[in-house]
Design a protein around this motif. Sequence first.
Motif, PDB file in Angstrom:
ATOM      1  N   GLU A 112      -3.054 -10.269  -6.022  1.00 54.60           N
ATOM      2  CA  GLU A 112      -2.130  -9.141  -5.876  1.00 54.60           C
ATOM      3  C   GLU A 112      -1.225  -9.326  -4.661  1.00 54.60           C
ATOM      4  O   GLU A 112      -0.167  -8.717  -4.578  1.00 54.60           O
ATOM      5  N   ASN A 130      -7.549  -1.848 -12.708  1.00 54.03           N
ATOM      6  CA  ASN A 130      -6.327  -2.448 -13.258  1.00 54.03           C
ATOM      7  C   ASN A 130      -6.604  -3.618 -14.199  1.00 54.03           C
ATOM      8  O   ASN A 130      -5.822  -3.877 -15.103  1.00 54.03           O
ATOM      9  N   ALA A 186      -7.965  -3.090  -7.995  1.00 55.06           N
ATOM     10  CA  ALA A 186      -7.308  -4.222  -8.647  1.00 55.06           C
ATOM     11  C   ALA A 186      -8.157  -4.804  -9.768  1.00 55.06           C
ATOM     12  O   ALA A 186      -7.640  -5.200 -10.804  1.00 55.06           O
ATOM     13  N   TYR A 228       3.106  -1.913  -3.324  1.00 48.61           N
ATOM     14  CA  TYR A 228       1.749  -2.227  -3.778  1.00 48.61           C
ATOM     15  C   TYR A 228       1.358  -3.623  -3.304  1.00 48.61           C
ATOM     16  O   TYR A 228       0.285  -3.839  -2.758  1.00 48.61           O
ATOM     17  N   HIS A 229       2.262  -4.576  -3.472  1.00 46.27           N
ATOM     18  CA  HIS A 229       1.930  -5.948  -3.116  1.00 46.27           C
ATOM     19  C   HIS A 229       1.850  -6.145  -1.608  1.00 46.27           C
ATOM     20  O   HIS A 229       1.005  -6.887  -1.127  1.00 46.27           O
ATOM     21  N   THR A 275       2.197   0.390 -10.131  1.00 44.32           N
ATOM     22  CA  THR A 275       1.565  -0.906  -9.963  1.00 44.32           C
ATOM     23  C   THR A 275       2.597  -2.003 -10.156  1.00 44.32           C
ATOM     24  O   THR A 275       3.362  -1.981 -11.109  1.00 44.32           O
ATOM     25  N   PHE A 331      -1.415  -5.040  -0.435  1.00 42.45           N
ATOM     26  CA  PHE A 331      -2.442  -6.039  -0.730  1.00 42.45           C
ATOM     27  C   PHE A 331      -2.349  -7.214   0.227  1.00 42.45           C
ATOM     28  O   PHE A 331      -3.361  -7.787   0.624  1.00 42.45           O
TER      29      PHE A 331
END
Lengths: 380, 562
Positions: free
Chosen positions: A50, B401, B397, A346-347, A341, A350
């Motif tokens: 991610e 997801n 995640a 979001y990234h 997402t 992460f």
Amino acid sequence: MEIKNNKLIMDKSANALGALTQRLGRALLFSITAIPTLAIIFIIFFITREALPFFSDLKNVAEFFTGTNWRPSNDADPHFGALPIFYGTVMVTVGSCIVAVPLGILTAVCLSEIVSKKISRIFKPVVELLAAIPSVAFGFFALIVFAPLLQNHGGIVLFGAALACGIPLSLIISLPLGEWVSIKILKLKDESAHPWVCTAIFVPGCSLVCAAAAALLNVEISSGTNALNASVILAIMALPTIVSISQDAINSVGRDMREGSLALGATRFETIFKVVLPCAKSGIAVAVILGLMRVVGETMVVWMASGNSLKIPEPFYNVLEPVRTMTATIAGEMGEADQSTGSARYHVLFAMSFCLLVGGLILNAASQWVASDRLKAKKI
Amino acid sequence: MRNILDRSFTIMARACLCLMALTLLGFLLPIIYNGLGAVFFNATVEHEKFLRENLDYDIPQKKIELIERADAARAPLWKMISSYENSHGAAESGKLLAQIRKDVFASMRADKETLEKILGLGGRERAEKLRKYAESAWKIYDLEASRLAKSEISPFALDKAFKSEQTSLESDAKKFASDCDKTMKLGFSKRNSLRRNICLPPLGLMKKLRAEISLQNAAYFELKNGIRELLGPSDKTEKSKLNLLRQRYGQTRMDMAKKTLEESILHINIKTKNSRGAEISRRVASKQYFKNSAVEDMIDYIENNFDSMLKPHFTAYWGFFFDEPFDSNIFGGIWPMICGTFYLTFGSMLIAAPLGIAAAIYFSEYAKEGRVISLLRMCVGTLAGVPSIVFGLFGLAFLINTLKVSESKSVLAGAITLALLILPTIIRACEEALKAVPQSYREAALGLGAGKWKAICTVILPAALPSMLTGIIISMGRAAGETAPIIFTAATSIGSALAISDIFTQPTPALPWNIYNICSEHEMADRVGHVQYGMVLTLIGLVLALNFAAIWMRARLQNKVK
């Protein structure tokens, strides 16, 4: 095998079945045992996966580590400068270490060397209870109790803390320093004069501390949720880890060492500082690293107590300014980025947790390395 | 010299110990003291009213009488308020104004020629003449209105009268214009100009007068809101109009009631104009502000009859633990959060305990030291060192997801995440427990002809079980208190208690998350202070109870070994 009627020998098929179930059972147990390993691999894989879309753009990476403009939700012109966030994490961590490490080691020394077994047994549950209290409760305390206290009576709190730390510290420093001065510099032959030299050093030192504390009395704290608040509360959270692990380390130092030192005429203080602590130093290092890990990975306390400001404090050591840490950023912003997402925000979050994970893994490897070093040293 | 150093060091170390104990005390005492306040407190009658009307509590006769007596004590206050708001002079003066208004219109209707002449003019001139004409025509009306504004009629009632005058002026002007249109055939633009200008002077005056008294009225409304906040609405019809529960009931707790009295009734925020004419907000003592008016009597009445209007009585509200919350936790209890924490804790335990025990058995009974095993061991340690927020992101995640164990957040996803988090602790504790079983037990079991598996099941596990349980209970405490992993996987801030069948698909409120939420993101954080403390005390109580149980079990075990 040839004697077919011999009942002592098991049926071939039963034997095979038994062996098979044994094998299967063992394989099952092994696969269960491998779950933590799998979990680690999966965690690393998924966090990296991610985070990759963000890290694949080198310009982003440069800005991420050096920029100070954090605006990930702005779709038209997003900025990912996370330097203030990294700095906040470092600041809070260092701050809590300054509080927790000396306090924790001293407490551990006291528990295993100074007080009686009985008192130490009473205190063990205290340490454990402190470790068991959920982090959100500490965060609550920081936000609802400690922050208003700091905001309304900040000067008095700082004054008291400065006095409580400064006077013992000046005493501890002035005693050996006075002795050293009187022997090496003044070359006094008469031992009875030494205390006067020490006093001569202690009194100005102490008054210096008092003056500094009095200057703190006038400090006005604009916001009770700041780096100091978060550091103190995190230090309290890290204390139990540091105390219990370093206590184990100190306890494992052999009795013969202590007795040898005492027999040679050393006082308890000298024994502890010159014999016990050096022997236990790798264990204490492990304790400090594990305490550090708890501080770095802690979310709720810093989220609630650090003030969540995206500015590097001015000047850089000003602990009375609000800061923001990595964990708090992730926890605070992922809720909003979650729905979309795949968005840049979001990234980048992460990516931040990837940094956190790498940091955690490095610290963990360090602790395991120190611990294994210690084991090897023991074997020799 | 060295002895002094030794002594002072000893004293410092002891001081450190004391500091740690004091920290624990200083942390726990305020939480326990204020947390107990969520259950045991000095309640007002509003508390009983709320319980009776929303949660179907059976209120004993004595308390119903209490409510009635309190209502009786409030009646004079409501009467004062309504008589202030509908003072008689205002109605009469309103009638007087209306009469003058009608007279003015009648005289203008009679005086057609002047109007026709003015309307015959063009554009701008017409408008100006019309305005002048209107000014002279409305002179009496304006004088009367200005006189009323300075009279002793309460500004509140006056404002009402002026407001109704304003609307009737507008509608009358419209009617007058359309009447003229019919008789004189004015056309669109002339009719409009007539309508707009004919009542301009009185309308402007009304606006000015209302602006003047509106500052006073704003202060009165502020005070009235304070009274509402303290006592709730005056009667059932008013109550049924209000949507939010916090508006339908007054203060349920005496401490909050006193705070409301001090902050919203005895002191109010008023708006005044500063020297530059900008509106600024200022805090004043309301008695001073409303000196010598009917409002001052209201404030006096509230102050003097405070206790008899609220009837404080000590109560133990056990429903705090077992009731649903109402109106974002301002009323009611915390049952859904307790329930959610229970599900998450036991769910993660059900997943992690068997896995942990199995892994521990493998580590201590089967594994031969080697590279693979030491790698596995290292991974257990590493897993323990992963920050808890990373577990949360992993759960998001991977579980949600990628695996899609549930549509979005669910108890199941949260429980799995928490299980991973506590797995290392459980493995270590169980391994320690298994290692503590004497080697002789194993040898004896094997010697009696038991297979390895049988020896483990019948001899080793039972011997190690109590200390295994100790470790499991401690990690249960940890699972109950963890927040970061459930933020993205299981927790929601509002919702009711889940049924067992919903745990695979639905998110749940949970104590740790709701503590954060109610402290940091609640819109009225100062009204739910007791709930915050109550929730924290519940959580800490839960976790510490688990830990005490573990400590007690360990102590018993140690005695047994001795």
